[in-house]
Design a protein around this motif. Structure first.
Motif, PDB file in Angstrom:
ATOM      1  N   ALA A  93       0.832  -1.204   0.000  1.00  0.00           N
ATOM      2  CA  ALA A  93       0.000   0.000   0.000  1.00  0.00           C
ATOM      3  C   ALA A  93       0.865   1.251   0.000  1.00  0.00           C
ATOM      4  O   ALA A  93       0.575   2.224  -0.707  1.00  0.00           O
ATOM      5  CB  ALA A  93      -0.937  -0.004   1.203  1.00  0.00           C
ATOM      6  N   LYS A  94       1.952   1.230   0.788  1.00  0.00           N
ATOM      7  CA  LYS A  94       2.870   2.377   0.802  1.00  0.00           C
ATOM      8  C   LYS A  94       3.517   2.563  -0.566  1.00  0.00           C
ATOM      9  O   LYS A  94       3.675   3.683  -1.043  1.00  0.00           O
ATOM     10  CB  LYS A  94       3.953   2.185   1.864  1.00  0.00           C
ATOM     11  N   ARG A  95       3.906   1.425  -1.188  1.00  0.00           N
ATOM     12  CA  ARG A  95       4.520   1.513  -2.521  1.00  0.00           C
ATOM     13  C   ARG A  95       3.533   2.093  -3.522  1.00  0.00           C
ATOM     14  O   ARG A  95       3.893   2.942  -4.345  1.00  0.00           O
ATOM     15  CB  ARG A  95       4.992   0.141  -3.000  1.00  0.00           C
ATOM     16  N   ASN A  96       2.275   1.674  -3.446  1.00  0.00           N
ATOM     17  CA  ASN A  96       1.268   2.209  -4.356  1.00  0.00           C
ATOM     18  C   ASN A  96       1.109   3.712  -4.175  1.00  0.00           C
ATOM     19  O   ASN A  96       0.996   4.455  -5.150  1.00  0.00           O
ATOM     20  CB  ASN A  96      -0.071   1.503  -4.150  1.00  0.00           C
ATOM     21  N   GLU A  97       1.109   4.150  -2.928  1.00  0.00           N
ATOM     22  CA  GLU A  97       0.988   5.587  -2.663  1.00  0.00           C
ATOM     23  C   GLU A  97       2.221   6.334  -3.177  1.00  0.00           C
ATOM     24  O   GLU A  97       2.101   7.411  -3.765  1.00  0.00           O
ATOM     25  CB  GLU A  97       0.786   5.833  -1.160  1.00  0.00           C
ATOM     26  N   LEU A  98       3.402   5.757  -2.967  1.00  0.00           N
ATOM     27  CA  LEU A  98       4.630   6.370  -3.486  1.00  0.00           C
ATOM     28  C   LEU A  98       4.613   6.415  -5.011  1.00  0.00           C
ATOM     29  O   LEU A  98       5.003   7.427  -5.609  1.00  0.00           O
ATOM     30  CB  LEU A  98       5.868   5.613  -3.003  1.00  0.00           C
ATOM     31  N   ASP A  99       4.179   5.328  -5.647  1.00  0.00           N
ATOM     32  CA  ASP A  99       4.094   5.304  -7.112  1.00  0.00           C
ATOM     33  C   ASP A  99       3.171   6.395  -7.623  1.00  0.00           C
ATOM     34  O   ASP A  99       3.470   7.082  -8.593  1.00  0.00           O
ATOM     35  CB  ASP A  99       3.610   3.939  -7.609  1.00  0.00           C
ATOM     36  N   LYS A 100       2.030   6.529  -6.952  1.00  0.00           N
ATOM     37  CA  LYS A 100       1.066   7.560  -7.347  1.00  0.00           C
ATOM     38  C   LYS A 100       1.711   8.951  -7.240  1.00  0.00           C
ATOM     39  O   LYS A 100       1.605   9.768  -8.155  1.00  0.00           O
ATOM     40  CB  LYS A 100      -0.176   7.463  -6.456  1.00  0.00           C
ATOM     41  N   THR A 101       2.383   9.189  -6.145  1.00  0.00           N
ATOM     42  CA  THR A 101       3.021  10.489  -5.927  1.00  0.00           C
ATOM     43  C   THR A 101       4.151  10.716  -6.924  1.00  0.00           C
ATOM     44  O   THR A 101       4.308  11.816  -7.472  1.00  0.00           O
ATOM     45  CB  THR A 101       3.535  10.601  -4.485  1.00  0.00           C
ATOM     46  N   LEU A 102       4.949   9.683  -7.185  1.00  0.00           N
ATOM     47  CA  LEU A 102       6.026   9.800  -8.184  1.00  0.00           C
ATOM     48  C   LEU A 102       5.466  10.121  -9.565  1.00  0.00           C
ATOM     49  O   LEU A 102       6.021  10.953 -10.288  1.00  0.00           O
ATOM     50  CB  LEU A 102       6.865   8.524  -8.229  1.00  0.00           C
ATOM     51  N   ASN A 103       4.386   9.456  -9.945  1.00  0.00           N
ATOM     52  CA  ASN A 103       3.763   9.744 -11.239  1.00  0.00           C
ATOM     53  C   ASN A 103       3.280  11.183 -11.317  1.00  0.00           C
ATOM     54  O   ASN A 103       3.443  11.855 -12.336  1.00  0.00           O
ATOM     55  CB  ASN A 103       2.599   8.782 -11.505  1.00  0.00           C
ATOM     56  N   TYR A 104       2.691  11.638 -10.235  1.00  0.00           N
ATOM     57  CA  TYR A 104       2.202  13.015 -10.194  1.00  0.00           C
ATOM     58  C   TYR A 104       3.354  14.010 -10.315  1.00  0.00           C
ATOM     59  O   TYR A 104       3.299  14.949 -11.109  1.00  0.00           O
ATOM     60  CB  TYR A 104       1.420  13.242  -8.895  1.00  0.00           C
ATOM     61  N   LEU A 105       4.424  13.763  -9.546  1.00  0.00           N
ATOM     62  CA  LEU A 105       5.578  14.667  -9.616  1.00  0.00           C
ATOM     63  C   LEU A 105       6.252  14.603 -10.986  1.00  0.00           C
ATOM     64  O   LEU A 105       6.725  15.622 -11.497  1.00  0.00           O
ATOM     65  CB  LEU A 105       6.572  14.349  -8.508  1.00  0.00           C
ATOM     66  N   SER A 106       6.280  13.438 -11.581  1.00  0.00           N
ATOM     67  CA  SER A 106       6.835  13.294 -12.927  1.00  0.00           C
ATOM     68  C   SER A 106       6.021  14.134 -13.905  1.00  0.00           C
ATOM     69  O   SER A 106       6.575  14.845 -14.753  1.00  0.00           O
ATOM     70  CB  SER A 106       6.817  11.822 -13.344  1.00  0.00           C
ATOM     71  N   TYR A 107       4.719  14.050 -13.781  1.00  0.00           N
ATOM     72  CA  TYR A 107       3.842  14.857 -14.610  1.00  0.00           C
ATOM     73  C   TYR A 107       4.122  16.345 -14.398  1.00  0.00           C
ATOM     74  O   TYR A 107       4.232  17.112 -15.351  1.00  0.00           O
ATOM     75  CB  TYR A 107       2.383  14.533 -14.292  1.00  0.00           C
ATOM     76  N   LYS A 108       4.244  16.738 -13.124  1.00  0.00           N
ATOM     77  CA  LYS A 108       4.513  18.145 -12.822  1.00  0.00           C
ATOM     78  C   LYS A 108       5.834  18.597 -13.448  1.00  0.00           C
ATOM     79  O   LYS A 108       5.926  19.705 -13.982  1.00  0.00           O
ATOM     80  CB  LYS A 108       4.540  18.382 -11.305  1.00  0.00           C
TER      81      LYS A 108
END
Length: 141
Positions: A93-108
């Motif tokens: 679950a933590k990895r999924n949350e980190l992945d989501k955040t990484l994708n968002y920051l990558s987009y940014k």
């Protein structure tokens, strides 16, 4: 193998190894004729396991429970497995949350110059990526 060698091999501070031994997370380490700790592969394997579980975020209390179950032998394998599985799911679950955040920051970062995107559109993208990541992970299982 002495504590310094084990510390260097596993990249665990000597103080941490002593703490784990004193709290029963690893078996009592045999002593040589001079009274110094003389680690066998058994204690090293336990230290590696404890290191992995601590890196996964498992609490010392849960690890003590795991070791107590292990030492009880009979009928405790399912309970041991349950503790490891629970930690695995928490870590996933933590990895999924980190992945989501990484994708968002990558987009940014990819759209850094275009920071005029309305907030609601950003929020939609963030939630959409979360759903896609969850779908991807569910398909992997």
């Amino acid at each position: 193998m002495n504590i310094k060698e084990v510390s260097e091999r596993l990249k665990i501070p000597k103080e941490t190894l002593r703490y784990w031994e004193n709290n029963g997370l690893i078996p009592k380490v045999p002593r040589n004729s001079s009274g110094y700790r003389d680690y066998t592969e058994n204690e090293i394997k336990w230290a590696l396991f404890i290191k992995a579980m601590r890196s996964a975020g498992m609490s010392v209390e849960s690890l003590i429970e795991f070791v107590d179950l292990y030492n009880a032998h009979r009928g405790s394998q399912e309970a041991q497995k349950s503790l490891v599985k629970e930690q695995y799911e928490i870590l996933l679950a933590k990895r999924n949350e980190l992945d989501k955040t990484l994708n968002y920051l990558s987009y940014k970062l990819d759209h850094f110059e275009d920071h005029v995107m309305p907030f609601l559109e950003e929020e939609e993208y963030y939630e959409l990526r979360k759903e896609q990541m969850l779908d991807d992970n569910n398909q992997d299982e």
